[in-house]
Design a protein around this motif. Structure first.
Motif, PDB file in Angstrom:
ATOM      1  N   ALA A 243      -6.399  -1.296   5.121  1.00 39.52           N
ATOM      2  CA  ALA A 243      -7.400  -1.544   3.760  1.00 39.52           C
ATOM      3  C   ALA A 243      -7.572  -0.374   2.759  1.00 39.52           C
ATOM      4  O   ALA A 243      -7.505   0.779   3.509  1.00 39.52           O
ATOM      5  CB  ALA A 243      -8.717  -2.209   4.181  1.00 39.52           C
TER       6      ALA A 243
ATOM      7  N   SER B 243      -3.540  -5.074   3.558  1.00 39.14           N
ATOM      8  CA  SER B 243      -2.066  -5.674   3.681  1.00 39.14           C
ATOM      9  C   SER B 243      -1.793  -5.266   5.093  1.00 39.14           C
ATOM     10  O   SER B 243      -2.304  -4.441   5.951  1.00 39.14           O
ATOM     11  CB  SER B 243      -1.487  -4.495   2.812  1.00 39.14           C
ATOM     12  OG  SER B 243       0.207  -4.833   2.646  1.00 39.14           O
TER      13      SER B 243
ATOM     14  N   ALA C  22      -4.450 -10.403  -3.926  1.00 34.78           N
ATOM     15  CA  ALA C  22      -5.629 -10.048  -4.863  1.00 34.78           C
ATOM     16  C   ALA C  22      -6.623  -9.254  -3.911  1.00 34.78           C
ATOM     17  O   ALA C  22      -6.611  -9.384  -2.764  1.00 34.78           O
ATOM     18  CB  ALA C  22      -6.171 -11.405  -5.108  1.00 34.78           C
ATOM     19  N   PRO C  23      -7.441  -8.469  -4.641  1.00 37.56           N
ATOM     20  CA  PRO C  23      -8.382  -7.851  -3.881  1.00 37.56           C
ATOM     21  C   PRO C  23      -9.584  -8.668  -2.999  1.00 37.56           C
ATOM     22  O   PRO C  23      -9.844  -9.632  -3.479  1.00 37.56           O
ATOM     23  CB  PRO C  23      -9.208  -6.961  -4.916  1.00 37.56           C
ATOM     24  CG  PRO C  23      -9.029  -7.518  -6.295  1.00 37.56           C
ATOM     25  CD  PRO C  23      -7.649  -8.189  -5.877  1.00 37.56           C
TER      26      PRO C  23
ATOM     27  N   ASP D 211     -11.863  -1.943  -6.609  1.00 32.69           N
ATOM     28  CA  ASP D 211     -11.129  -3.065  -5.440  1.00 32.69           C
ATOM     29  C   ASP D 211     -10.878  -2.557  -4.251  1.00 32.69           C
ATOM     30  O   ASP D 211     -10.504  -1.470  -3.966  1.00 32.69           O
ATOM     31  CB  ASP D 211     -10.159  -3.810  -6.403  1.00 32.69           C
ATOM     32  CG  ASP D 211     -10.805  -4.236  -7.845  1.00 32.69           C
ATOM     33  OD1 ASP D 211     -11.514  -4.922  -7.747  1.00 32.69           O
ATOM     34  OD2 ASP D 211      -9.688  -3.999  -8.778  1.00 32.69           O
TER      35      ASP D 211
ATOM     36  N   SER E  51      -8.907   1.148  -4.486  1.00 32.82           N
ATOM     37  CA  SER E  51      -8.077   1.377  -5.616  1.00 32.82           C
ATOM     38  C   SER E  51      -8.567   2.579  -5.906  1.00 32.82           C
ATOM     39  O   SER E  51      -9.793   3.327  -5.785  1.00 32.82           O
ATOM     40  CB  SER E  51      -8.290   0.452  -6.780  1.00 32.82           C
ATOM     41  OG  SER E  51      -9.722   0.069  -7.067  1.00 32.82           O
TER      42      SER E  51
ATOM     43  N   SER F 147     -14.581  -6.730  -4.672  1.00 35.41           N
ATOM     44  CA  SER F 147     -14.692  -5.862  -6.074  1.00 35.41           C
ATOM     45  C   SER F 147     -15.933  -5.472  -6.297  1.00 35.41           C
ATOM     46  O   SER F 147     -16.890  -6.355  -6.066  1.00 35.41           O
ATOM     47  CB  SER F 147     -14.235  -6.781  -7.280  1.00 35.41           C
ATOM     48  OG  SER F 147     -12.667  -7.008  -6.904  1.00 35.41           O
TER      49      SER F 147
ATOM     50  N   PRO G  51       2.008  -8.078  -3.162  1.00 38.97           N
ATOM     51  CA  PRO G  51       0.518  -7.600  -3.312  1.00 38.97           C
ATOM     52  C   PRO G  51      -0.299  -8.789  -3.359  1.00 38.97           C
ATOM     53  O   PRO G  51       0.007  -9.675  -3.988  1.00 38.97           O
ATOM     54  CB  PRO G  51       0.887  -6.787  -4.649  1.00 38.97           C
ATOM     55  CG  PRO G  51       2.193  -6.407  -4.917  1.00 38.97           C
ATOM     56  CD  PRO G  51       2.945  -7.379  -4.144  1.00 38.97           C
TER      57      PRO G  51
ATOM     58  N   TYR H 167      -8.097  -3.705  -1.145  1.00 35.25           N
ATOM     59  CA  TYR H 167      -7.186  -4.448  -0.668  1.00 35.25           C
ATOM     60  C   TYR H 167      -6.799  -4.389   0.782  1.00 35.25           C
ATOM     61  O   TYR H 167      -6.982  -3.263   1.257  1.00 35.25           O
ATOM     62  CB  TYR H 167      -5.721  -4.063  -1.516  1.00 35.25           C
ATOM     63  CG  TYR H 167      -5.879  -4.092  -3.060  1.00 35.25           C
ATOM     64  CD1 TYR H 167      -5.342  -5.332  -3.647  1.00 35.25           C
ATOM     65  CD2 TYR H 167      -6.567  -3.003  -3.872  1.00 35.25           C
ATOM     66  CE1 TYR H 167      -5.486  -5.567  -5.139  1.00 35.25           C
ATOM     67  CE2 TYR H 167      -6.702  -3.382  -5.176  1.00 35.25           C
ATOM     68  CZ  TYR H 167      -6.018  -4.352  -5.916  1.00 35.25           C
ATOM     69  OH  TYR H 167      -6.173  -4.499  -7.144  1.00 35.25           O
TER      70      TYR H 167
ATOM     71  N   LEU I  51       0.838  -1.383   0.066  1.00 35.80           N
ATOM     72  CA  LEU I  51       0.102   0.062   0.149  1.00 35.80           C
ATOM     73  C   LEU I  51       0.785   1.103  -0.017  1.00 35.80           C
ATOM     74  O   LEU I  51       0.311   2.369  -0.561  1.00 35.80           O
ATOM     75  CB  LEU I  51      -1.014  -0.020   1.208  1.00 35.80           C
ATOM     76  CG  LEU I  51      -1.997  -1.151   1.236  1.00 35.80           C
ATOM     77  CD1 LEU I  51      -2.757  -0.947   2.439  1.00 35.80           C
ATOM     78  CD2 LEU I  51      -2.881  -1.157  -0.008  1.00 35.80           C
TER      79      LEU I  51
END
Length: 619
Positions: free
Chosen positions: A392, A404, A414-415, A400, A395, A418, A412, A402, A372
């Motif tokens: 979180a 992390s 996957a989302p 999306d 995008s 979505s 990275p 994400y 991120l």
């Protein structure tokens, strides 16, 4: 003292002259008998130390004077409203229940009448209509609820009856229970306080306190004769409000009350507050008793003038347990990091950056650890877990979501969510984390609008039902630190307004079902709400404007109540706002013209960053 009050367009003037041991009283109204002699405007908050006592009806009073005197006396401090009851017949005076709730009107009630036009009947009975614009209601549990302005219309019925001296006097024989007060009198007489309970479904080790706001009398309550602190403890012992009851627990055994006759609670010279309880409390174990004491400590911490250093609960047979203020802090956990909250934002390249909490918004930003902070996917909004170990981000195209780690480098991923909506504005909202470590986000897709929750920020997103939306769409959300309340910006019929919902959880693990129940509009006077953030356990910062008005930033209580002192210094074109639970940390805001700005306690707005957006505190 000179006080003017207006009822139905007529000014009722009360003059009290003190001198040479002589008191002269003219008119009907309420008379201060203690405190400094000073001018008091009924439309302004009064001196909380001034006791006000009502004036009984004069001999031969007209029906209009009886109605005016009754309305005026409801603002008094008479024990059990004894003088107020003198305006009623004996039967009505005995049955009238002033503690059944409060109707709050925009202005003092107007009386219209008489509404009986038959001359013969008017010699023995008559009626007056009480009218006004109702803006709020306080129920018998002292819980406040703001209302969209609506017409108030109630009737008082009067009869002519023989008094104790044998003379015919007008008295009210049909009267609604509760009090009817104008907004200025209500704010003068009552104050908002928070009583505290524990979030349901958590172990004692992870217990989180939840604020339950109520309104209590600013000074001695006319019905109970209790001072403000004792009133507040009494409401705490009676249990949570009906709205909050499904999601919180009290550690006080059912039926626990203050010992009979207790009307005042004060600290001793060691700042110890002793709370005498009835025998129902005697069965509580030490662990539960300490949690009971924590409920009292948190409830009274912002109320008493002297700092409560320790609470000692006393049962029918002596002391039960004691808890110091420092020990009570163990029950305040919201799974935070334990350090001052940092601020996080998205820079102009779509990367998430952090301003260290120790700098109180004045430090140099630094990229967060992980994708991120340095990845290839540009972000538009961020939400950070309260322990600051995960984040979180949505995008740039808002499609999306994400998740992390913020503590270690990772690839990275996957989302986790979505959206398939065609327009960016119809896709994902900014995310928010609750104090239980769960992640929340709204998908605004017109074809399939959803409120989603990810337990622990991972796994399959669970759709959360929100039955009270009634066709509205969630535009943005913020979770409270206790995890039992959610603030929602809801768009409907061309307006975006603020609502507070109760988060109910049933079952556990993968089988847990979560829903948002009993949505209530907060700050209904704001026709458009642009941004919202929790600011502590029972308060929000709201950006919005009234119909035809200008944008304002103000504090709103979790029950939806506001005060004139809650309006913050003006700042232009605010698009987002962020506040921390710690009120010593600055309030932050995104603006269209000045970038990210901050408001520190006792200061004015200052620019922090010219570039960047979506600044948030953890949560």
């Amino acid at each position: 003292m000179d006080t003017d009050r207006r009822r139905g367009g007529r000014a009722v003037r009360l003059s009290v002259l003190l001198g040479c041991g002589v008191m002269v009283l003219a008119g009907c109204g309420a008379m201060p008998v203690t405190g400094d002699v000073k001018a008091v405007d009924a439309s302004q908050p009064g001196d909380s130390q001034v006791q006000v006592y009502a004036v009984p009806p004069r001999e031969g009073a007209t029906p209009m004077e009886v109605v005016d005197g009754f309305l005026e006396s409801m603002t008094s401090d008479d024990p059990d409203f004894r003088t107020t009851r003198q305006y009623l017949t004996a039967e009505a005076g005995e049955s009238w229940q002033p503690d059944e709730g409060i109707t709050v009107l925009a202005k003092a009630p107007s009386r219209n009448g008489p509404t009986i036009h038959d001359k013969e009947r008017r010699n023995t009975e008559t009626t007056y209509a009480l009218t006004g614009e109702q803006v709020a209601a306080v129920d018998a549990q002292s819980s406040y609820r703001p209302l969209a302005p609506s017409e108030y219309d109630q009737m008082l019925h009067l009869v002519r009856q023989k008094g104790a001296d044998g003379k015919q006097e007008w008295r009210i024989d049909i009267v609604p229970d509760g009090l009817v007060l104008g907004q200025s009198d209500f704010k003068r007489l009552y104050r908002s306080v928070n009583k505290y309970y524990f979030a349901a479904g958590l172990t004692d080790e992870s217990a989180a306190l939840v604020a339950d706001p109520v309104y209590v009398r600013n000074r001695t309550d006319p019905v109970t004769r209790m001072d403000t602190a004792t009133q507040t403890v009494r409401t705490l012992l009676e249990g949570p409000s009906n709205w909050l009851r499904p999601v919180v627990d009290s550690r006080f055994p059912e039926g626990t009350a203050l010992k009979s006759g207790v009307t005042s609670l004060t600290t001793d010279d060691q700042n110890v507050l002793k709370v005498p309880l009835n025998k129902k409390a005697d069965g509580a174990g030490q662990g539960a008793c300490r949690m009971m004491a924590a409920q009292v400590l948190f409830t009274l911490r912002d109320l008493t003038s002297a700092r409560v250093g320790q609470v000692e609960l006393q049962g029918d047979r002596g002391p039960l347990c004691s808890l110091s203020a420092d020990e009570a802090a163990d029950f305040a956990s919201d799974d935070g990091s334990g350090e001052p909250d940092s601020q996080y934002f998205v820079d102009d390249e779509g990367h998430v950056q952090r301003i260290p909490g120790s700098t109180k918004g004045g430090g140099d930003p630094e990229p967060v650890i992980g994708p991120l902070g340095s990845g290839t996917v540009a972000m538009s909004a961020v939400g950070v877990a309260r322990d600051e170990e995960q984040a979180a981000a949505v995008s740039e195209n808002q499609q999306d979501l994400y998740v992390s780690s913020l503590t270690e480098e990772s690839e990275p991923a996957a989302p986790v969510v979505s959206s398939t909506a065609k327009k960016a504005a119809d896709r994902l909202s900014a995310p928010s984390w609750d104090g239980r470590g769960d992640l929340w986000v709204a998908d605004r897709d017109p074809a399939d609008p959803r409120l989603l929750r990810l337990a622990g920020g991972a796994g399959e997103p669970q759709e959360v039902s929100v039955p009270g939306l009634n066709g509205g769409r969630i535009e943005a959300l913020r979770m409270s630190s206790d995890g039992v309340r959610i603030a929602l910006r809801v768009s409907r019929d061309g307006h975006t307004t603020l609502h507070i919902g109760r988060v109910e959880r049933h079952g556990s693990g993968d089988a847990e079902q979560v829903s948002v129940e009993d949505l209530r509009q907060a700050a209904p006077q704001l026709a458009e709400v642009t941004a919202v953030s929790w600011s502590g356990r029972s308060r929000l910062v709201v950006v919005g404007k009234e119909e035809g008005g200008v944008q304002q930033v103000r504090y709103v209580q979790a029950d939806g109540s506001t005060s004139s002192s809650g309006v913050l210094p003006g700042v232009n074109q605010v698009t987002a706002v962020a506040a921390a639970d710690d009120d010593q940390l600055p309030l932050m805001a995104d603006t269209e013209s000045d970038g990210i700005v901050k408001l520190s306690p006792g200061d004015n707005w200052q620019t922090v960053l010219k570039e960047g957006s979506s600044l948030v505190y953890p949560g």
